[in-house]
Design a protein around this motif. Structure first.
Motif, PDB file in Angstrom:
ATOM      1  N   VAL A   1       0.870  -1.238  -0.088  1.00 39.58           N
ATOM      2  CA  VAL A   1       0.040  -0.020  -0.172  1.00 39.58           C
ATOM      3  C   VAL A   1       0.969   1.322  -0.085  1.00 39.58           C
ATOM      4  O   VAL A   1       0.594   2.422  -0.740  1.00 39.58           O
TER       5      VAL A   1
ATOM      6  N   THR B   1      -5.563  -5.944   2.619  1.00 40.52           N
ATOM      7  CA  THR B   1      -4.840  -5.164   1.824  1.00 40.52           C
ATOM      8  C   THR B   1      -5.568  -4.402   0.705  1.00 40.52           C
ATOM      9  O   THR B   1      -5.584  -3.332   0.173  1.00 40.52           O
TER      10      THR B   1
ATOM     11  N   SER C   1      -7.797  -1.676   1.962  1.00 40.54           N
ATOM     12  CA  SER C   1      -6.524  -0.442   2.457  1.00 40.54           C
ATOM     13  C   SER C   1      -6.525   0.374   1.095  1.00 40.54           C
ATOM     14  O   SER C   1      -6.462   1.425   1.034  1.00 40.54           O
ATOM     15  N   LEU C   2      -6.167  -0.358   0.006  1.00 36.32           N
ATOM     16  CA  LEU C   2      -6.131   0.184  -1.474  1.00 36.32           C
ATOM     17  C   LEU C   2      -7.296   0.832  -1.809  1.00 36.32           C
ATOM     18  O   LEU C   2      -7.485   2.145  -2.316  1.00 36.32           O
TER      19      LEU C   2
END
Length: 556
Positions: A406, A442, A445-446
């Motif tokens: 990230v 992940t 988060s992106l």
């Protein structure tokens, strides 16, 4: 005549403090004395008439007539599974009238000079504490003896090298201790499948190996059983694991002179071919594999040089937005022009990069270069009031699960002067077979950064509609294998129609990959597919050619 009549003074044999046994030419136990019963843990009734000496002493070969033969540091497998080392001696006892000889054997436990390792003092040299199996040094010694026996008996033997396909993921997620326990369980399962006569050991690094008698047809049947049994669930303390294995096999014909080191090398080469073929299979060594292994080694070295010397480049394949007829998205595709080999296909070098740990740094180069190019196009098009297409960048499962992804993406966007609306990240369905929880964290988060997420190659491999509700995807890309039949009546059309309808119902856009004909484009538009990508619209373009296309300039 019974064997008892051929050997006198059995009472004296039974009174000896040394462990003594008698067997026939087939290795079947005929008599054991009390000391041998104590050493092995078996009673006389359990061994005599039921087992051969291979039950206790793995892989031992009966000597020809003549002087007794000694086998130093030989395995003695106790009834409860414990393993120790003994000095084994075997001698032939000739019989009258030309009958097959009987054999008398003695087994003397070996002990280390100190009692640090107890009765198993041989452990330091021949035992692997991690897997509780004999080690590679012991395997080489036993393989040499097997080869010698094969030449004498004019019967082939085979060497197998075995690797659990999920070994790296088990180590990463559960640690080395759990992996060691797993390999012990696999060793027990291999032993149960191949029988006590097979020579079984660890080579280190998670590899197991065994040597067994038989020709290729016989070994094939045992390999089939082995693959099947190794794929059965392994029940641990708090979980059940379902694994697969790859096997490399090589045969040693009695008329061919080959040593243990070369035989092991060939089996390893064959294992590499089995893994390269996708795993969960066995491959026999062929001479062509040797050159393939050498080519692979060369490719690994050239791939490292390519990253160091900036030999990679990107091309961009535009996608047509069917509702507007404009290019709103494009995909960045990696290319490698190798000075030594010429152009190398990503299908050839990307799996190698994944195997040798280069996919993460290569993936970072692709991300930064794609963002840099879009940043350049953005500044150029801004002068004419335009904006560049959103760029899609493929991220592998290795990258997605690596720490710092990230932050790296944020850095690439910032360095190029871009906002998150200029980037789309594509992942393939293979991520679903790995650490789904880490991948989901992940991806979330992106997504929170404002980056769009796409599932690539949908419709191949591990497709599951349930993942579409669990993962935060904005776009679904239908694989070319489905798109190629969309203009044909029947299942091809129906499957694509169902995928498009479901994706839209879940709030996702749909891109059809591999569109090559006007008929396919027309049908995809009728199905309300959002974007199309393929040679039927545009081939992948060099950055300067893409620039002229976006500026409306005629092609050079």
């Amino acid at each position: 005549m019974s064997f008892v009549a051929t050997i006198s003074n059995l009472d004296l044999v039974d009174s000896l403090p040394q462990a003594v046994f008698v067997c026939n030419a087939a290795g079947a136990y005929l008599h054991i004395n009390p000391a041998y019963a104590q050493l092995s843990g078996y009673t006389r009734d359990e061994l005599v008439g039921h087992h051969t000496i291979a039950r206790v002493h793995d892989g031992v070969e009966l000597p020809a007539a003549g002087a007794p033969r000694c086998f130093p540091s030989w395995i003695c497998r106790h009834r409860d599974g414990r393993v120790s080392r003994v000095l084994l001696s075997l001698g032939a006892w000739p019989q009258a009238d030309g009958a097959a000889p009987l054999y008398v054997g003695t087994a003397m436990p070996e002990r280390s000079q100190s009692d640090a390792t107890g009765p198993g003092g041989w452990n330091d040299g021949f035992h692997d504490a991690w897997t509780q199996l004999p080690n590679a040094a012991w395997l080489r010694e036993r393989t040499a003896l097997k080869l010698q026996s094969a030449r004498q008996r004019l019967r082939p033997c085979a060497l197998l090298v075995i690797e659990v396909d999920q070994m790296a993921r088990v180590r990463d997620s559960q640690g080395d201790e759990m992996l060691g326990q797993l390999l012990q369980l696999c060793g027990h399962r291999i032993r149960g499948t191949l029988g006590p006569e097979a020579v079984l050991a660890t080579l280190g690094g998670g590899l197991l190996a065994c040597v067994l008698d038989g020709d290729q047809r016989e070994i094939d049947a045992r390999i089939e059983s082995l693959l099947r049994n190794l794929s059965l669930p392994l029940q641990g303390a708090d979980r059940s694991l379902r694994l697969t294995a790859s096997i490399g096999a090589t045969i040693a014909a009695p008329e061919v002179r080959i040593d243990a080191t070369e035989l092991l090398h060939r089996a390893r080469v064959a294992l590499g071919a089995a893994k390269a073929g996708g795993g969960a299979q066995a491959r026999w060594f062929r001479n062509a594999m040797q050159s393939q292994a050498e080519d692979r080694l060369q490719l690994e070295g050239l791939l490292r040089e390519a990253l160091e010397r900036n030999q990679f480049s990107l091309v961009f394949q535009p996608q047509l937005h069917l509702a507007t007829g404009r290019i709103q998205h494009m995909e960045a595709l990696l290319r490698w022009q190798c000075p030594a080999l010429g152009p190398v296909s990503p299908a050839a070098f990307v799996p190698v990069a994944e195997d040798i740990g280069l996919i993460v740094p290569i993936g970072e180069w692709v991300m930064r270069e794609a963002c840099r190019e879009v940043g350049r196009l953005r500044r150029l098009l801004a002068l004419k009031g335009g904006r560049p297409p959103r760029v899609a960048v493929n991220v592998s499962a290795h990258q997605l699960l690596s720490p710092g992804l990230v932050e790296m993406v944020q850095s690439a966007l910032a360095d190029a002067g871009l906002g998150p609306e200029h980037l789309e990240i594509e992942i393939t369905e293979s991520i679903f077979l790995q650490d789904a929880d880490r991948a989901l964290a992940t991806l979330e988060s992106l997504r929170q950064l404002g980056i769009e997420l796409a599932i690539d190659d949908f419709g191949t491999g591990y497709s599951s509609f349930s993942y579409l509700t669990q993962f935060p995807f904005d776009r679904l890309k239908i694989d070319r294998s489905l798109v190629m039949n969309v203009d044909q009546p029947g299942k091809g059309y129906a499957i694509v129609a169902a995928i498009v309808s479901l994706a839209h119902a879940l709030g996702m856009k749909v891109t059809a990959e591999g569109m090559e004909t006007p008929a396919q484009a027309e049908q995809l538009e009728a199905l309300q597919c959002d974007d199309i990508q393929g040679y039927g619209f545009h081939r992948p373009l060099q950055p300067k050619v893409l620039e002229r296309l976006l500026l409306g300039a005629p092609p050079l």
